[in-house]
Design a protein around this motif. Structure first.
Motif, PDB file in Angstrom:
ATOM      1  N   GLY A   2       0.811  -1.200   0.000  1.00 26.97           N
ATOM      2  CA  GLY A   2       0.000   0.000   0.000  1.00 26.97           C
ATOM      3  C   GLY A   2       0.850   1.258   0.000  1.00 26.97           C
ATOM      4  O   GLY A   2       1.789   1.388  -0.778  1.00 26.97           O
ATOM      5  N   HIS A   3       0.530   2.167   0.900  1.00 22.96           N
ATOM      6  CA  HIS A   3       1.244   3.449   0.919  1.00 22.96           C
ATOM      7  C   HIS A   3       2.647   3.332   1.516  1.00 22.96           C
ATOM      8  O   HIS A   3       3.500   4.155   1.222  1.00 22.96           O
ATOM      9  CB  HIS A   3       0.423   4.468   1.718  1.00 22.96           C
ATOM     10  N   MET A   4       2.879   2.309   2.338  1.00 22.13           N
ATOM     11  CA  MET A   4       4.148   2.207   3.048  1.00 22.13           C
ATOM     12  C   MET A   4       5.104   1.249   2.346  1.00 22.13           C
ATOM     13  O   MET A   4       5.549   0.249   2.896  1.00 22.13           O
ATOM     14  CB  MET A   4       3.901   1.766   4.486  1.00 22.13           C
ATOM     15  N   SER A   5       5.457   1.563   1.109  1.00 21.08           N
ATOM     16  CA  SER A   5       6.380   0.719   0.345  1.00 21.08           C
ATOM     17  C   SER A   5       7.682   0.481   1.090  1.00 21.08           C
ATOM     18  O   SER A   5       8.230  -0.628   1.076  1.00 21.08           O
ATOM     19  CB  SER A   5       6.675   1.371  -1.010  1.00 21.08           C
ATOM     20  N   LEU A   6       8.196   1.490   1.768  1.00 22.43           N
ATOM     21  CA  LEU A   6       9.467   1.390   2.476  1.00 22.43           C
ATOM     22  C   LEU A   6       9.421   0.400   3.630  1.00 22.43           C
ATOM     23  O   LEU A   6      10.467  -0.137   4.039  1.00 22.43           O
ATOM     24  CB  LEU A   6       9.918   2.759   2.984  1.00 22.43           C
ATOM     25  N   MET A   7       8.231   0.114   4.157  1.00 21.18           N
ATOM     26  CA  MET A   7       8.085  -0.847   5.244  1.00 21.18           C
ATOM     27  C   MET A   7       7.508  -2.187   4.767  1.00 21.18           C
ATOM     28  O   MET A   7       7.790  -3.229   5.352  1.00 21.18           O
ATOM     29  CB  MET A   7       7.192  -0.271   6.348  1.00 21.18           C
ATOM     30  N   GLU A   8       6.695  -2.147   3.713  1.00 18.91           N
ATOM     31  CA  GLU A   8       6.063  -3.369   3.235  1.00 18.91           C
ATOM     32  C   GLU A   8       6.969  -4.171   2.307  1.00 18.91           C
ATOM     33  O   GLU A   8       6.940  -5.407   2.323  1.00 18.91           O
ATOM     34  CB  GLU A   8       4.751  -3.026   2.531  1.00 18.91           C
ATOM     35  N   GLN A   9       7.771  -3.476   1.489  1.00 18.68           N
ATOM     36  CA  GLN A   9       8.694  -4.163   0.581  1.00 18.68           C
ATOM     37  C   GLN A   9      10.061  -3.472   0.602  1.00 18.68           C
ATOM     38  O   GLN A   9      10.536  -2.957  -0.413  1.00 18.68           O
ATOM     39  CB  GLN A   9       8.120  -4.220  -0.833  1.00 18.68           C
ATOM     40  N   PRO A  10      10.711  -3.446   1.771  1.00 21.41           N
ATOM     41  CA  PRO A  10      11.973  -2.708   1.886  1.00 21.41           C
ATOM     42  C   PRO A  10      13.081  -3.241   0.982  1.00 21.41           C
ATOM     43  O   PRO A  10      13.904  -2.455   0.483  1.00 21.41           O
ATOM     44  CB  PRO A  10      12.336  -2.863   3.363  1.00 21.41           C
ATOM     45  N   ALA A  11      13.135  -4.539   0.730  1.00 21.36           N
ATOM     46  CA  ALA A  11      14.188  -5.088  -0.125  1.00 21.36           C
ATOM     47  C   ALA A  11      14.048  -4.574  -1.556  1.00 21.36           C
ATOM     48  O   ALA A  11      15.046  -4.199  -2.201  1.00 21.36           O
ATOM     49  CB  ALA A  11      14.160  -6.615  -0.091  1.00 21.36           C
ATOM     50  N   ALA A  12      12.821  -4.548  -2.073  1.00 21.55           N
ATOM     51  CA  ALA A  12      12.587  -4.069  -3.432  1.00 21.55           C
ATOM     52  C   ALA A  12      12.891  -2.576  -3.546  1.00 21.55           C
ATOM     53  O   ALA A  12      13.460  -2.117  -4.544  1.00 21.55           O
ATOM     54  CB  ALA A  12      11.141  -4.348  -3.852  1.00 21.55           C
ATOM     55  N   VAL A  13      12.520  -1.811  -2.521  1.00 22.08           N
ATOM     56  CA  VAL A  13      12.798  -0.374  -2.526  1.00 22.08           C
ATOM     57  C   VAL A  13      14.305  -0.136  -2.474  1.00 22.08           C
ATOM     58  O   VAL A  13      14.841   0.701  -3.218  1.00 22.08           O
ATOM     59  CB  VAL A  13      12.091   0.318  -1.348  1.00 22.08           C
ATOM     60  N   ALA A  14      15.011  -0.856  -1.617  1.00 18.03           N
ATOM     61  CA  ALA A  14      16.463  -0.699  -1.517  1.00 18.03           C
ATOM     62  C   ALA A  14      17.147  -1.031  -2.839  1.00 18.03           C
ATOM     63  O   ALA A  14      18.095  -0.349  -3.255  1.00 18.03           O
ATOM     64  CB  ALA A  14      17.012  -1.582  -0.402  1.00 18.03           C
ATOM     65  N   GLN A  15      16.669  -2.075  -3.520  1.00 16.29           N
ATOM     66  CA  GLN A  15      17.249  -2.447  -4.808  1.00 16.29           C
ATOM     67  C   GLN A  15      17.069  -1.333  -5.830  1.00 16.29           C
ATOM     68  O   GLN A  15      17.993  -0.978  -6.566  1.00 16.29           O
ATOM     69  CB  GLN A  15      16.607  -3.736  -5.310  1.00 16.29           C
ATOM     70  N   ALA A  16      15.860  -0.761  -5.881  1.00 13.91           N
ATOM     71  CA  ALA A  16      15.589   0.306  -6.839  1.00 13.91           C
ATOM     72  C   ALA A  16      16.433   1.540  -6.551  1.00 13.91           C
ATOM     73  O   ALA A  16      16.975   2.170  -7.477  1.00 13.91           O
ATOM     74  CB  ALA A  16      14.105   0.662  -6.814  1.00 13.91           C
ATOM     75  N   VAL A  17      16.584   1.900  -5.289  1.00  9.29           N
ATOM     76  CA  VAL A  17      17.397   3.065  -4.929  1.00  9.29           C
ATOM     77  C   VAL A  17      18.867   2.794  -5.236  1.00  9.29           C
ATOM     78  O   VAL A  17      19.592   3.679  -5.749  1.00  9.29           O
ATOM     79  CB  VAL A  17      17.202   3.429  -3.450  1.00  9.29           C
ATOM     80  N   SER A  18      19.338   1.606  -4.952  1.00 11.60           N
ATOM     81  CA  SER A  18      20.731   1.263  -5.239  1.00 11.60           C
ATOM     82  C   SER A  18      21.029   1.347  -6.725  1.00 11.60           C
ATOM     83  O   SER A  18      22.102   1.811  -7.138  1.00 11.60           O
ATOM     84  CB  SER A  18      21.045  -0.145  -4.716  1.00 11.60           C
ATOM     85  N   GLU A  19      20.083   0.898  -7.547  1.00  7.06           N
ATOM     86  CA  GLU A  19      20.280   0.987  -8.997  1.00  7.06           C
ATOM     87  C   GLU A  19      20.233   2.424  -9.473  1.00  7.06           C
ATOM     88  O   GLU A  19      20.936   2.784 -10.421  1.00  7.06           O
ATOM     89  CB  GLU A  19      19.248   0.129  -9.704  1.00  7.06           C
ATOM     90  N   LEU A  20      19.410   3.242  -8.842  1.00  6.01           N
ATOM     91  CA  LEU A  20      19.408   4.671  -9.170  1.00  6.01           C
ATOM     92  C   LEU A  20      20.787   5.261  -8.936  1.00  6.01           C
ATOM     93  O   LEU A  20      21.313   6.017  -9.774  1.00  6.01           O
ATOM     94  CB  LEU A  20      18.373   5.394  -8.324  1.00  6.01           C
TER      95      LEU A  20
END
Length: 331
Positions: A306-324
């Motif tokens: 939902g709205h809390m991507s950073l808490m619900e799917q932190p691994a996916a968010v970290a991967q996207a930020v790392s690739e950025l």
């Protein structure tokens, strides 16, 4: 005389009695502490999470406010600095799950925005997008001599967009997670805000449950808030009600409610736009609308959160930020 026993006012205290009494005394002391300061139990849990993520709490004066922030050093001096900005009604603790996903290739700086969490709140001060963007620019000057990777969630994402557009030399890359400050497909949350209500208001246990239901799609990712922590959270949110409403009046209904979108066309840095398909707060339609203003932006849409991507799917968010950071754009 029994060995290892002691005399106190004529009574013999044996080891077995001391062993039983010790935990009782500890429980009594904790009960008194919670009674005097109910939020102490919440702060203690936040401290535990911070330490588990390898973060250290620090403070600095910047932009006319006292900032409290968490920091974790990188393994080399020239590592990128990530500054992570929380959303409306949030705090630095929202980022701790994500922080655990990053290794020490990056320096992490996670503040409570002025007015929120443990950072200073000044009566009558402006905490809208424009004012907070200036506060953040001043904060960046204090914590880094180099441009930073600026990551923002929800309201924090709107603030990031304004900082990146107005202070481009301070920001190397931009990540907007479920960011506010843009028109999106009508949903109940948006309609409630336009009607003058605060959908995030918490005044009782039912309100706390509604708040969490709006934020989280994945119930397993919701933070556990058992009593008496729930009582402390409800009391704090009730006390913050007027402040929350004043901020929402600026960023949700005021003249600058679309300022992040208006300035997005001035953002030249590499951009990550990341949303969750089931976001009930900032509908996922906002991502494409933001992207139309930033042709360099790459879009990542996650499913099952939902709205809390950073808490619900932190691994996916970290991967996207790392690739950025590594490539300039996420995969």
């Amino acid at each position: 005389m029994m060995p290892f026993a002691s005399q106190v006012d004529g009574f013999t205290l044996r080891p077995s009695r001391l062993i039983v009494a010790a935990p009782v005394l500890v429980i009594a002391a904790l009960a008194i502490l919670v009674w005097r300061d109910p939020y102490a139990i919440v702060r203690a849990e936040y401290a535990r999470q911070r330490i588990a993520a390898g973060l250290t709490q620090r403070s600095v004066d910047a932009g006319g406010h006292r900032w409290i922030y968490a920091e974790r050093a990188a393994d080399r001096a020239d590592a990128p600095t990530l500054v992570l900005l929380h959303g409306y009604t949030g705090s630095k603790e929202n980022w701790y799950r994500l922080a655990e996903q990053f290794d020490r290739r990056y320096r992490l700086v996670i503040p409570d925005l002025p007015g929120w969490g443990q950072s200073e709140r000044r009566p009558g001060a402006d905490y809208g997008y424009a004012a907070q963007a200036e506060n953040v620019a001043a904060f960046i000057d204090h914590i880094s001599e180099q441009p930073v990777v600026l990551v923002g969630h929800s309201m924090g994402g709107g603030i990031v967009a304004v900082v990146a557009a107005r202070h481009p030399r301070r920001v190397s890359q931009v990540a907007l997670l479920d960011a506010s400050g843009v028109r999106f497909k009508d949903n109940q949350f948006g309609l409630d805000v336009l009607a003058g209500r605060n959908p995030f208001a918490v005044t009782d246990a039912a309100g706390l449950e509604r708040y969490l239901d709006i934020l989280f799609h994945d119930r397993d990712a919701r933070p556990a808030i058992p009593w008496p922590a729930s009582h402390a959270v409800i009391s704090q949110r009730r006390a913050d009600g007027d402040f929350e409403q004043s901020v929402l009046d600026r960023i949700g209904r005021g003249d600058e409610r679309f300022l992040p979108y208006d300035l997005a066309a001035d953002i030249d840095q590499p951009v990550l736009l990341l949303w969750c398909q089931q976001d009930q707060v900032i509908d996922a339609s906002a991502m494409a609308i933001f992207a139309a203003r930033m042709p360099q932006a790459r879009q990542v849409l996650l499913d099952g959160c939902g709205h809390m991507s950073l808490m619900e799917q932190p691994a996916a968010v970290a991967q996207a930020v790392s690739e950025l950071i590594a490539k300039g754009t996420p995969r």
